[in-house]
Every structure is written in C-alpha cells, then in structure tokens.
Design an enzyme around this catalytic site. Structure first.
Site, PDB file in Angstrom:
ATOM      1  N   ASN A 153       0.867  -1.175   0.000  1.00 58.22           N
ATOM      2  CA  ASN A 153       0.000   0.000   0.000  1.00 58.22           C
ATOM      3  C   ASN A 153       0.911   1.235   0.000  1.00 58.22           C
ATOM      4  O   ASN A 153       1.478   1.580   1.027  1.00 58.22           O
ATOM      5  CB  ASN A 153      -0.892  -0.051   1.258  1.00 58.22           C
ATOM      6  CG  ASN A 153      -1.713   1.207   1.432  1.00 58.22           C
ATOM      7  OD1 ASN A 153      -1.778   2.056   0.543  1.00 58.22           O
ATOM      8  ND2 ASN A 153      -2.351   1.335   2.593  1.00 58.22           N
TER       9      ASN A 153
ATOM     10  N   LYS B 139       0.122   4.248  -0.216  1.00 68.16           N
ATOM     11  CA  LYS B 139      -0.528   5.426   0.380  1.00 68.16           C
ATOM     12  C   LYS B 139      -0.302   6.647  -0.526  1.00 68.16           C
ATOM     13  O   LYS B 139      -0.230   6.489  -1.739  1.00 68.16           O
ATOM     14  CB  LYS B 139      -0.030   5.633   1.811  1.00 68.16           C
ATOM     15  CG  LYS B 139      -0.156   4.339   2.627  1.00 68.16           C
ATOM     16  CD  LYS B 139      -0.026   4.537   4.099  1.00 68.16           C
ATOM     17  CE  LYS B 139      -0.173   3.183   4.790  1.00 68.16           C
ATOM     18  NZ  LYS B 139      -0.155   3.277   6.226  1.00 68.16           N
TER      19      LYS B 139
ATOM     20  N   HIS C  32      -9.484   0.854   4.752  1.00 66.82           N
ATOM     21  CA  HIS C  32      -8.218   1.057   5.467  1.00 66.82           C
ATOM     22  C   HIS C  32      -8.467   1.973   6.667  1.00 66.82           C
ATOM     23  O   HIS C  32      -9.290   2.890   6.594  1.00 66.82           O
ATOM     24  CB  HIS C  32      -7.173   1.668   4.522  1.00 66.82           C
ATOM     25  CG  HIS C  32      -5.818   1.697   5.128  1.00 66.82           C
ATOM     26  ND1 HIS C  32      -5.412   2.686   5.988  1.00 66.82           N
ATOM     27  CD2 HIS C  32      -4.782   0.825   5.034  1.00 66.82           C
ATOM     28  CE1 HIS C  32      -4.174   2.424   6.392  1.00 66.82           C
ATOM     29  NE2 HIS C  32      -3.764   1.298   5.830  1.00 66.82           N
TER      30      HIS C  32
ATOM     31  N   GLU D 197      -6.935   4.432   7.772  1.00 67.83           N
ATOM     32  CA  GLU D 197      -6.790   5.870   7.490  1.00 67.83           C
ATOM     33  C   GLU D 197      -8.050   6.414   6.812  1.00 67.83           C
ATOM     34  O   GLU D 197      -8.414   7.574   7.005  1.00 67.83           O
ATOM     35  CB  GLU D 197      -5.532   6.104   6.624  1.00 67.83           C
ATOM     36  CG  GLU D 197      -4.269   5.961   7.469  1.00 67.83           C
ATOM     37  CD  GLU D 197      -3.066   5.391   6.743  1.00 67.83           C
ATOM     38  OE1 GLU D 197      -3.002   5.473   5.508  1.00 67.83           O
ATOM     39  OE2 GLU D 197      -2.178   4.845   7.442  1.00 67.83           O
TER      40      GLU D 197
ATOM     41  N   GLU E 134      -5.446  -5.307  10.345  1.00 69.94           N
ATOM     42  CA  GLU E 134      -4.426  -4.293  10.595  1.00 69.94           C
ATOM     43  C   GLU E 134      -4.735  -3.571  11.905  1.00 69.94           C
ATOM     44  O   GLU E 134      -5.551  -2.636  11.922  1.00 69.94           O
ATOM     45  CB  GLU E 134      -4.411  -3.267   9.458  1.00 69.94           C
ATOM     46  CG  GLU E 134      -4.081  -3.842   8.110  1.00 69.94           C
ATOM     47  CD  GLU E 134      -3.509  -2.781   7.184  1.00 69.94           C
ATOM     48  OE1 GLU E 134      -2.381  -2.943   6.729  1.00 69.94           O
ATOM     49  OE2 GLU E 134      -4.194  -1.764   6.951  1.00 69.94           O
TER      50      GLU E 134
ATOM     51  N   GLY F 171       2.273   2.073  10.802  1.00 69.43           N
ATOM     52  CA  GLY F 171       3.212   3.192  10.690  1.00 69.43           C
ATOM     53  C   GLY F 171       3.884   3.569  11.988  1.00 69.43           C
ATOM     54  O   GLY F 171       4.517   4.616  12.092  1.00 69.43           O
TER      55      GLY F 171
ATOM     56  N   SER G 285       3.271  -2.342  10.299  1.00 61.55           N
ATOM     57  CA  SER G 285       4.722  -2.369  10.509  1.00 61.55           C
ATOM     58  C   SER G 285       5.370  -3.706  10.149  1.00 61.55           C
ATOM     59  O   SER G 285       6.274  -4.165  10.848  1.00 61.55           O
ATOM     60  CB  SER G 285       5.066  -1.961  11.951  1.00 61.55           C
ATOM     61  OG  SER G 285       4.645  -0.638  12.197  1.00 61.55           O
TER      62      SER G 285
ATOM     63  N   GLY H 113       2.883  -1.220   4.336  1.00 60.71           N
ATOM     64  CA  GLY H 113       2.902   0.220   4.042  1.00 60.71           C
ATOM     65  C   GLY H 113       4.336   0.695   3.846  1.00 60.71           C
ATOM     66  O   GLY H 113       4.924   0.527   2.779  1.00 60.71           O
ATOM     67  N   GLY H 114       4.905   1.254   4.897  1.00 67.26           N
ATOM     68  CA  GLY H 114       6.236   1.875   4.819  1.00 67.26           C
ATOM     69  C   GLY H 114       7.279   1.042   4.084  1.00 67.26           C
ATOM     70  O   GLY H 114       8.015   1.555   3.223  1.00 67.26           O
TER      71      GLY H 114
HETATM   72  P1  PGA Z   1       2.751   0.135   7.707  1.00 67.22           P
HETATM   73  O1  PGA Z   1       1.325   0.347   7.016  1.00 67.22           O
HETATM   74  O2  PGA Z   1       3.355  -1.112   7.130  1.00 67.22           O
HETATM   75  O3  PGA Z   1       3.531   1.374   7.358  1.00 67.22           O
HETATM   76  O4  PGA Z   1       2.507   0.021   9.163  1.00 67.22           O
HETATM   77  C1  PGA Z   1       0.476  -0.739   6.766  1.00 67.22           C
HETATM   78  C2  PGA Z   1      -0.817  -0.249   6.160  1.00 67.22           C
HETATM   79  O5  PGA Z   1      -1.277   0.835   6.514  1.00 67.22           O
HETATM   80  O6  PGA Z   1      -1.408  -0.941   5.306  1.00 67.22           O
END
Ligand code: PGA
Length: 251
Positions: free
Chosen positions: A9, A11, A96, A98, A168, A174, A214, A235-236
């Site tokens: 993802n 983002k 998600h 967010e 998640e 994050g 994460s 994500g990251g």
């Molecule tokens: P992250 O994000 O790996 O940066 O924690 C995961 C996500 O939001 O899908």
C-alpha cells in the site's frame, strides 16, 4: 492450501517518475524468482495506468487504494470502480484505517464500497482493525466482529471468494510496533471463526487473511509462518524495492 498474498500500500506517495523508478526495480528484482506468493502493488490513482503498463508482463498485479460506490456523476474528487478497472487494476483496498479515521468512513460506507467493487469485477482487500484504546479496553474482538459482520453484510458466499481480508491493528500501522505473531494469529483465527459462522467452514478455510501493521523484512517470516496469516499488507516497507522484495521472499 492457501497461497500467501503480499500487497504494498503505497498510500499518498510517489509521482509518475518515482512510480516508474520503483516498479522497474521491483520488476527486475522479481523477474527470475520463483515466488511462493502473489504480489500486488497499490499506488495512488494517478499512477495506476502507468503501473499497469509497467507490470504487464511481470508477476506483479495492481490495485487501487480506494473507490467511490457510485457509478458516475457529481462526486467531485471521487474515482469509480470502472475507472479503476479501466486503469488496469484487479484489486482495491477498502476500509483502510486511514480512510475510517481521517475520512470518516463507517461500516455502512465500506460495505457499499465492497459491493461495488465485487459487482465491477474488482477484488476488495477489506481492512479491519482495532485502535490502541480499544485493545487496552479489552474490546478488540468485539470491534473486529462488528467490522467484519457489517462490512460483509449481504455479500454472498460465492462473492466471498473474491475478497481478501486484512487484519491491521491501528496501533501497529506506521508506528514500528508490530502485533506479536501470537497476538496476530489469535485475531486471524478469530476472524476465520466469524467467517465460518456467517458462511461455512470451507469458505473460512479458503479465505486469505493478510496481516498489516509495521511488517518489515525482519519480522515478516515469523508473522507469515502463523497458521492463519496468509500474507501481508505492507505500508512503509513497500516504498523501497529492497525491503518489499525481502518481505516477498520471506513468504
Ligand atoms: P505500515 O502500514 O506497514 O507502514 O505500518 C500498513 C498499512 O497501513 O497498510
């Protein structure tokens, strides 16, 4: 036997030239690999067409990060399922955290989006997860159950085959804090039980449930080795080819 799916993802990151740069590294890095998992990347809307054409003859599939549930019309700033499909996507992330928190999406909106994706031949990656406050108050399972049941309202068992679920925990997104493999396995197993109750044991056994929050090269293997964890939503660590490839290879 379920096959792991690793999805990235992106983002709100990367313009067209950055998209091209990352995808060319991913395509060449994965080209000669015999992968044990399927790989999906979810760049921003503006990069979807480019991503689809750059990955055309590769082992990488493309998804969007959101859609709107109406077909067309006066919905300034929104993107429809057919636009996403037309941009070459097979998948779409829905619900998600967010989107739930920053953009006030509730279970009902998420359910409409999942239904729209399915009726448009897009496969939803449906995200659920509890906040830190909810975990600390001991209501994690209550929250997960509510999100799963409401998100899947009126969705048939046949259609469930086209849905990927992603657990998640919001407190792990994050933040660098990952759920322990045991904590994640516990919730994944719980989700499979909910699916078994709503649909059937065999549908529950077939459902892919990704973990997200994460996920990094150094914790991926342990998480992915849990019985009910069938991949990751990253994500990251998906923003750099090296770390995303390392997670894919850990699968
Ligand atoms: P992250 O994000 O790996 O940066 O924690 C995961 C996500 O939001 O899908």
């Amino acid at each position: 036997m379920r096959r792991n799916i690793i999805a990235g993802n992106w983002k709100m990151n990367y313009n067209l030239s950055e998209t091209e740069d990352l995808i060319s590294k991913l395509v060449s890095g994965l080209k000669d690999e015999k992968l044990n998992c399927d790989v999906i990347i979810c760049p921003p809307f503006t990069s979807l067409s480019l991503a689809s054409s750059l990955t055309k003859s590769s082992n990488i599939k493309v998804g969007a990060q959101n859609l709107y549930f109406e077909d067309n019309g006066a919905f300034t700033g929104e993107i429809s399922a057919s636009m996403i499909l037309g941009a070459g996507c097979e998948y779409v992330i829905i619900g998600h955290s967010e989107r739930r928190t920053i953009f006030a999406e509730n279970d009902e909106i998420i359910n409409k989006k999942i239904k729209k994706a399915l009726s448009s031949n897009l496969k939803p990656i449906f995200c659920v997860g509890e906040t830190l406050e909810e975990r600390e108050s001991g209501i994690t399972k209550e929250i997960i159950k509510r999100q799963v049941v409401n998100g899947l309202k009126d969705i048939t068992e046949k259609n469930l085959e086209n849905i990927i679920l992603a657990y998640e925990p919001v407190w792990a997104i994050g933040t660098g804090k990952t759920a322990s493999p045991e904590q994640a396995q516990d919730v994944h197993n719980f989700i499979r039980g909910i699916i078994s109750n709503i649909y059937s044991k065999s549908s529950a056994e077939k459902l892919i449930i990704q973990y997200g929050g994460s996920v990094k090269p150094d914790n991926a293997k342990e998480l992915l080795s849990q019985d009910d964890i069938d991949g990751a939503l990253v994500g990251g660590a998906c923003l750099k080819a090296e770390s995303f490839i390392a997670i894919i290879k850990a699968s």
